[in-house]
Each structure stands twice: as structure tokens, then as C-alpha cells.
Design an enzyme around this catalytic site. Structure first.
Site, mmCIF file in Angstrom:
data_model
loop_
_atom_site.group_PDB
_atom_site.id
_atom_site.type_symbol
_atom_site.label_atom_id
_atom_site.label_comp_id
_atom_site.label_asym_id
_atom_site.label_seq_id
_atom_site.Cartn_x
_atom_site.Cartn_y
_atom_site.Cartn_z
ATOM 1 C CB THR A 134 -0.736 -0.017 1.059
ATOM 2 O OG1 THR A 134 -1.896 -1.570 1.821
ATOM 3 C CG2 THR A 134 -2.015 1.523 1.246
ATOM 4 C CG ASP A 165 -6.511 -0.016 5.738
ATOM 5 O OD1 ASP A 165 -6.539 -0.824 4.911
ATOM 6 O OD2 ASP A 165 -6.433 1.231 5.979
ATOM 7 C CB THR A 219 -0.478 0.928 5.558
ATOM 8 O OG1 THR A 219 0.512 -0.089 4.481
ATOM 9 C CG2 THR A 219 1.191 1.707 7.002
ATOM 10 N N GLY A 220 -1.539 -0.992 6.714
ATOM 11 C CA GLY A 220 -1.081 -3.000 7.236
ATOM 12 C C GLY A 220 -2.512 -3.410 7.117
HETATM 13 C C1 SD4 Z 1 -4.940 -3.955 3.303
HETATM 14 N N1 SD4 Z 1 -4.163 -2.172 4.673
HETATM 15 O O1 SD4 Z 1 -5.964 -4.079 3.007
HETATM 16 C C2 SD4 Z 1 -3.701 -2.797 3.380
HETATM 17 C C3 SD4 Z 1 -3.102 -3.702 2.855
HETATM 18 C C4 SD4 Z 1 -1.344 -2.364 3.328
HETATM 19 O O2 SD4 Z 1 0.548 -2.619 3.647
HETATM 20 O O3 SD4 Z 1 -1.257 -1.401 3.914
HETATM 21 N N2 SD4 Z 1 -0.700 -3.055 2.803
HETATM 22 O O4 SD4 Z 1 -5.555 -4.048 4.185
#
Ligand code: SD4
Length: 349
Positions: free
Chosen positions: A202, A233, A253-254
């Protein structure tokens, strides 16, 4: 600020936010803002290149909205990165993308579960500017993009993604990074890579322009090898992105599921509205997630990072565990990667 630039660069890995926070939260006194305008910040290392493109707009007095679109478009085009069509596919082998954008008027647009479109962030902007809606998904989002002149790409996996997917297929392992109610169910591929780094897919970016207007963008392929149809998200306004031009802007992110559960970025902006510095606001949101997951064994494998800026051009970031970084740019020669401060040391790698 009175800190020489070289010293600032050295301090990057020590947690620059401490210094700013220490200064702006002087005990018993009114907080003195120490911000920069214009300013752009974005998640992970890819943020450095993205910031350069955003700065190209901001440095010339351009609008934050244009900056955050053009900035993350760079990452969407980078083949060596985990965002955009070159990213890892879902568990059925399809790359599906999510993106959102929000401007200084509180308008927003997003697309989710869109396939074969190179710049979902620009489609999100068109949803905001050319439709009476906020969000389009799947085949409808793709159809809208094509009607707007976007090219339908071939849908082939990039070489790296093909390799990663073939490797993943050998075990088709779904690690329970989320505890499914009443079971140790399965959710996603591991968030933590074998070398200890976090798997991230992301880019989120927030900016303030010379006029003091704020905007933000977020674009992602979501989690690698996710269930088909899963949306995180990033395209959910208030979760992966939120902008309030009177207060500040935040992106995340995450593990998107945890961010959605607390309306993460809206929460961060609300904390800033209460007067908290952006770093403190991000920290409070991270702590909320940790409290929600208290006693949950998957917490140690969960990563979420928030970054935020406020109306004064102050910035900050905070994450659950060590290993998150973000790029900060506020002049032609200041575009620096900063290690996010974290709440938990995490397990030994
Ligand atoms: C998600 N927040 O689809 C994103 C993934 C992400 O680094 O941030 N990856 O849940």
C-alpha cells in the site's frame, strides 16, 4: 527548528517525532506549532519516489489534491513494488486493487475490487468528481473507468508476482493473523516475511499545500493472496484515509481489518481535533487497536501504521510494531525516510 539538516537525517532512525513532540508538548505551556507548508508524507520506502512527484506539484504552489494523486500514481506504475498491477494476486491468481482520495472540501471518491486498471487512484478521483457517488466496486468500477477512457490492461501477473504466487500455491497456507470468532480460523498469508520485514502492499499519502489546504490518497493491492472479493481499509473513507480541512489528514497501512474496526483515520483526525500532535494522535489509534486485541495471540503478527499531518503542517506516524517507515518531504532537498515509532517491540525475529 534550529536542528541542522545533517543532524535531522541522523535522527531519522531514532524517531524524529520525539524531538518535535517534546518541543510542541512543553509541560504546562500552550503547544507551539512547528510545522511546514507545503508538506507531503507517505507510507513506506516507496514514499520517497512518490513524494518527489507530489513535491513537483506542491513546490510550484500546486494543489494538494493534484499532488496526492500524481504522487501515488508513481507507485502504481512501479513494477518493483507491491502496489498496482505488478503486485501480488489474490488466492485465485487475480490482482484486485483498491484506492481512495479525499480533498479539502470533504469530497471523496473510491474504487474497490477493481481489476486490470493501472491507475485506480485516478478512477477514484473521477468517481469523486464525475459521479454523484463516493464508491464504485468490481465490474462496475472497471466499466466506469473504461467509459472515462482508461485502458483495460491484460491482467497478466508480473514476473515477481507470478513467482511469489507459485511459491505460495505450494502450501496455499493461510496464517491466522486474525482470530476468527470462536475458532483459530484462517485469514491471510503471513504479514511478516521470512526475513522479518513486513509484507506491505500500500501507499498512503497526505499533503498540505501553500494555501494550507489538505488532501489525501491511498492505493493498494490489499493483502497478498487474500480471499477473492476481500476489501481492506484503503478504499474505505474514514478507515484507510480521512481528511478534515479544518483539522488534518491521516492515512493507514497494515492489516486493514483492524483499521476498519476502529474507523482508524477518522479516529486519528478526531484526536488531532482535540489538540493532539499528529504523532500522538496516531499513537492513540494504535493503542486502541492493541487494547481491542488484548489477549489475542495474533497481535504479535499484526502490523498497522498510521501517518498524519495537521493544519499547521506538523506531521507524525506511529505503528504497532517495529519495522514501519514513512517518507517526509517539505523542500526541494528534504525528502527523508523516517522509522515510525512503535508501541510493541514484537517477537524476536
Ligand atoms: C489492506 N491496508 O488492504 C491494506 C494493506 C496494506 O501494506 O496496507 N499493506 O488491508
Amino acid at each position: 527548528m534550529g536542528i541542522p539538516r545533517r543532524r535531522l537525517l541522523q535522527l531519522g532512525t531514532l524517531g524524529l517525532g520525539t524531538i518535535f513532540t517534546g518541543k510542541t508538548f512543553a509541560a504546562g505551556s500552550k503547544r507551539v506549532a512547528t510545522g511546514h507548508k507545503p508538506l507531503v508524507i507517505s507510507t513506506w520506502e516507496a514514499g520517497i519516489n512518490a513524494n518527489k512527484a507530489a513535491w513537483n506539484v506542491l513546490g510550484k504552489g500546486g494543489r494538494a489534491l493534484d499532488a496526492v494523486e500524481q504522487g501515488v500514481m508513481v507507485t502504481e506504475s512501479e513494477n518493483n513494488c507491491c502496489v498496482g498491477l505488478a503486485a501480488n494476486p489474490d488466492r485465485d491468481g487475480f490482482v484486485t486493487l483498491d484506492a481512495s482520495i479525499m480533498n479539502e472540501h470533504g469530497n471523496c471518491g473510491s474504487v474497490a475490487f477493481i481489476e486490470k486498471i493501472k491507475h485506480p487512484i485516478s478512477v477514484a478521483r473521477m468517481v469523486m468528481e464525475k459521479t454523484p457517488h463516493v464508491m464504485l466496486v468490481g465490474a462496475g468500477a472497471q466499466q466506469f473507468a473504461m467509459e472515462q477512457g482508461f485502458k483495460l490492461e491484460d491482467g497478466n501477473l508480473s514476473d515477481d508476482a507470478k513467482k511469489a504466487y507459485e511459491e505460495w500455491l505450494k502450501k496455499s497456507e493461510y496464517k491466522p493473523t486474525i482470530n476468527i470468532e470462536n475458532s483459530k480460523g484462517t485469514a491471510f498469508a503471513p504479514l511478516r516475511l521470512a526475513n522479518g520485514d513486513w509484507n506491505h502492499d500500500t501507499i498512503g499519502m497526505v499533503a498540505i499545500d501553500t494555501k494550507g489546504n489538505l488532501s489525501g490518497s491511498c492505493t493498494t493491492s490489499g493483502m497478498a493472496f487474500k480471499m477473492r472479493g476481500r476489501v481492506g481499509d484503503s478504499p474505505i473513507i474514514g478507515a484507510g484515509l480521512f481528511v478534515d480541512n479544518e483539522v488534518g489528514a491521516a492515512t493507514a497501512t497494515g492489516l486493514g481489518e483492524e483499521v476498519i474496526k476502529i474507523c482508524g483515520c477518522h479516529l486519528v483526525v478526531q484526536y488531532m481535533a482535540q489538540g493532539l500532535h499528529p504523532e500522538e494522535a496516531c499513537k492513540k489509534a494504535v493503542e486502541k487497536i492493541i487494547r481491542n486485541k488484548k489477549g489475542d495471540p495474533t497481535l504479535k503478527d499484526t502490523q498497522v501504521g498510521f501517518i498524519a499531518i495537521n493544519k499547521q503542517g506538523e506531521y507524525g506516524g506511529y505503528c504497532i510494531q517495529k519495522g514501519f517507515n514513512y517518507a517526509v518531504c517539505y523542500s526541494d532537498d528534504y525528502n527523508v525516510l523516517i522509522d515510525g515509532k512503535y508501541a510493541m517491540q514484537g517477537p524476536a525475529l
